[in-house]
Design a protein around this motif. Sequence first.
Motif, PDB file in Angstrom:
ATOM      1  N   TYR B   9       0.863  -1.182   0.000  1.00  0.00           N
ATOM      2  CA  TYR B   9       0.000   0.000   0.000  1.00  0.00           C
ATOM      3  C   TYR B   9       0.899   1.230   0.000  1.00  0.00           C
ATOM      4  O   TYR B   9       1.660   1.430   0.947  1.00  0.00           O
ATOM      5  CB  TYR B   9      -0.901   0.006   1.234  1.00  0.00           C
ATOM      6  N   VAL B  10       0.822   2.012  -1.056  1.00  0.00           N
ATOM      7  CA  VAL B  10       1.668   3.198  -1.183  1.00  0.00           C
ATOM      8  C   VAL B  10       0.862   4.435  -0.779  1.00  0.00           C
ATOM      9  O   VAL B  10      -0.141   4.769  -1.416  1.00  0.00           O
ATOM     10  CB  VAL B  10       2.192   3.345  -2.628  1.00  0.00           C
ATOM     11  N   ARG B  12       0.926   8.407  -0.263  1.00  0.00           N
ATOM     12  CA  ARG B  12       1.711   9.608  -0.591  1.00  0.00           C
ATOM     13  C   ARG B  12       0.966  10.902  -0.290  1.00  0.00           C
ATOM     14  O   ARG B  12       1.433  11.984  -0.647  1.00  0.00           O
ATOM     15  CB  ARG B  12       2.122   9.593  -2.067  1.00  0.00           C
ATOM     16  N   PHE B  20      -8.001  10.352   1.181  1.00  0.00           N
ATOM     17  CA  PHE B  20      -7.216   9.215   0.705  1.00  0.00           C
ATOM     18  C   PHE B  20      -6.569   8.397   1.826  1.00  0.00           C
ATOM     19  O   PHE B  20      -6.560   7.174   1.786  1.00  0.00           O
ATOM     20  CB  PHE B  20      -6.167   9.679  -0.304  1.00  0.00           C
ATOM     21  N   SER B  24      -7.505   4.588   2.432  1.00  0.00           N
ATOM     22  CA  SER B  24      -6.417   3.624   2.272  1.00  0.00           C
ATOM     23  C   SER B  24      -6.367   2.692   3.476  1.00  0.00           C
ATOM     24  O   SER B  24      -6.271   1.473   3.345  1.00  0.00           O
ATOM     25  CB  SER B  24      -5.079   4.358   2.131  1.00  0.00           C
ATOM     26  N   VAL B 131       1.242  -6.822  -6.102  1.00  0.00           N
ATOM     27  CA  VAL B 131       0.083  -5.937  -6.195  1.00  0.00           C
ATOM     28  C   VAL B 131       0.393  -4.639  -5.446  1.00  0.00           C
ATOM     29  O   VAL B 131       0.811  -4.677  -4.283  1.00  0.00           O
ATOM     30  CB  VAL B 131      -1.166  -6.587  -5.558  1.00  0.00           C
ATOM     31  N   ILE B 132       0.222  -3.511  -6.120  1.00  0.00           N
ATOM     32  CA  ILE B 132       0.465  -2.229  -5.461  1.00  0.00           C
ATOM     33  C   ILE B 132      -0.804  -1.385  -5.513  1.00  0.00           C
ATOM     34  O   ILE B 132      -1.307  -1.081  -6.592  1.00  0.00           O
ATOM     35  CB  ILE B 132       1.620  -1.446  -6.117  1.00  0.00           C
ATOM     36  N   PHE B 133      -1.319  -1.059  -4.344  1.00  0.00           N
ATOM     37  CA  PHE B 133      -2.453  -0.139  -4.262  1.00  0.00           C
ATOM     38  C   PHE B 133      -1.891   1.230  -3.921  1.00  0.00           C
ATOM     39  O   PHE B 133      -1.258   1.409  -2.873  1.00  0.00           O
ATOM     40  CB  PHE B 133      -3.427  -0.557  -3.164  1.00  0.00           C
ATOM     41  N   SER B 134      -2.088   2.196  -4.794  1.00  0.00           N
ATOM     42  CA  SER B 134      -1.552   3.524  -4.506  1.00  0.00           C
ATOM     43  C   SER B 134      -2.672   4.501  -4.204  1.00  0.00           C
ATOM     44  O   SER B 134      -3.732   4.481  -4.832  1.00  0.00           O
ATOM     45  CB  SER B 134      -0.690   4.021  -5.665  1.00  0.00           C
ATOM     46  N   PHE B 135      -2.407   5.340  -3.222  1.00  0.00           N
ATOM     47  CA  PHE B 135      -3.412   6.297  -2.772  1.00  0.00           C
ATOM     48  C   PHE B 135      -2.825   7.702  -2.739  1.00  0.00           C
ATOM     49  O   PHE B 135      -1.634   7.862  -2.595  1.00  0.00           O
ATOM     50  CB  PHE B 135      -3.906   5.925  -1.370  1.00  0.00           C
TER      51      PHE B 135
END
Lengths: 102, 135, 130
Positions: B9-10, B12, B20, B24, B131-135
């Motif tokens: 989980y990214v 930023r 967000f 997240s 798997v990368i979930f970016s928020f």
Amino acid sequence: MTILHIINKSPFEKNSLDTCLRLAKRGSAILLIEDGIYAAQKNTAVGNKLAAAAATHSLYALAPDLDARGIGKDKIIDGISLVDYDGFVQLTTETSGVQSWL
Amino acid sequence: MAVIKKFLYVNRKAPHGSIFALESLEVVLIGAAFDQDVALAFIDDGVYQLMRNQDTSGIGTKNFSATYKALGDYDISKIYVEKESLDLRGLSKDNLMPLTWEDEDDDWAEKDSIQVVSSTELAEIIDNQDVIFSF
Amino acid sequence: MKFGIMVSAGPYTHQASDTAYYFTEAALKNGHEIVRVFFYHDGVNNGTSLGVPPQDDRNITTRWSALAEKYDLDMVLCVAAAQRRGLLDENEAKRAGKDVSNMAAGFNISGLGQLIDAGIQADRLLVFGD
């Protein structure tokens, strides 16, 4: 295999490009889409960053997004390949994962 | 035997100014039930999510910062914070909430979940994910 | 190859849901499988049946609905994100005591577990957002 990094933000408004360049492993692919394509132009304040990245990463830009914004192909930094949506899909199959720098 | 994937989980974005960070965290908590190999990364303004002493009583929003402290109870023990992002903001690990987990294989010893990593180390971690979930 | 798609921006305000649509369509045309399109954050607004864009503009919601119909796509709105933002199917509307539901054809409401599941099932997961 390395992952595909996607940037959809203008480098003149957000830090997505800088962060991506800091955290994209050497050899990985970077695709510019939406407002991210403004980074692909020559002769801008960020152009040298992309030109340098071309030596260490595979760089791509989404052509329909360039066309939409009136950025001619002759204005694009050498070393950036243009893809359409089919090419975008193809890129994701050739890399091991995807990170979007929103 | 199901395949265990690496989920990252990214984060930023700063908390409170937008939703967000909260949404997240909601994914992270639900995702914890799926027994995958989970890690969280805090990069750029995302590091502000882990600041100590957050108090939202004056802005009327939910103070979800305490929830990060519960991540250890969900077996989430890998929380990466990028050193460059802290440096750029004049922060160090001391400014962040202490987050811990208990190591089952080490007589339930309480261990630090937060690892401050360099951009080079984090680049390697990001590149290794499924798997990368970016928020 | 199997793809999972997460859309986290609303329609019209940002281009992200357009890009997600064109990517999904291109993947399907190229013979790939879309495990699920999961709408989160303001992305849930892609599923409202009450949007009335001008006639000379694209209709993002009906475009998704048509794609779902054609390819039997699984399109899911996160229930928590949807409830916050006023996106309700008939069941949710009834449960919340509201007199309207506004879920467009082809969209379903479900939990965040469906997003994690998409990540597990798919070979690649892409996030389109702001």
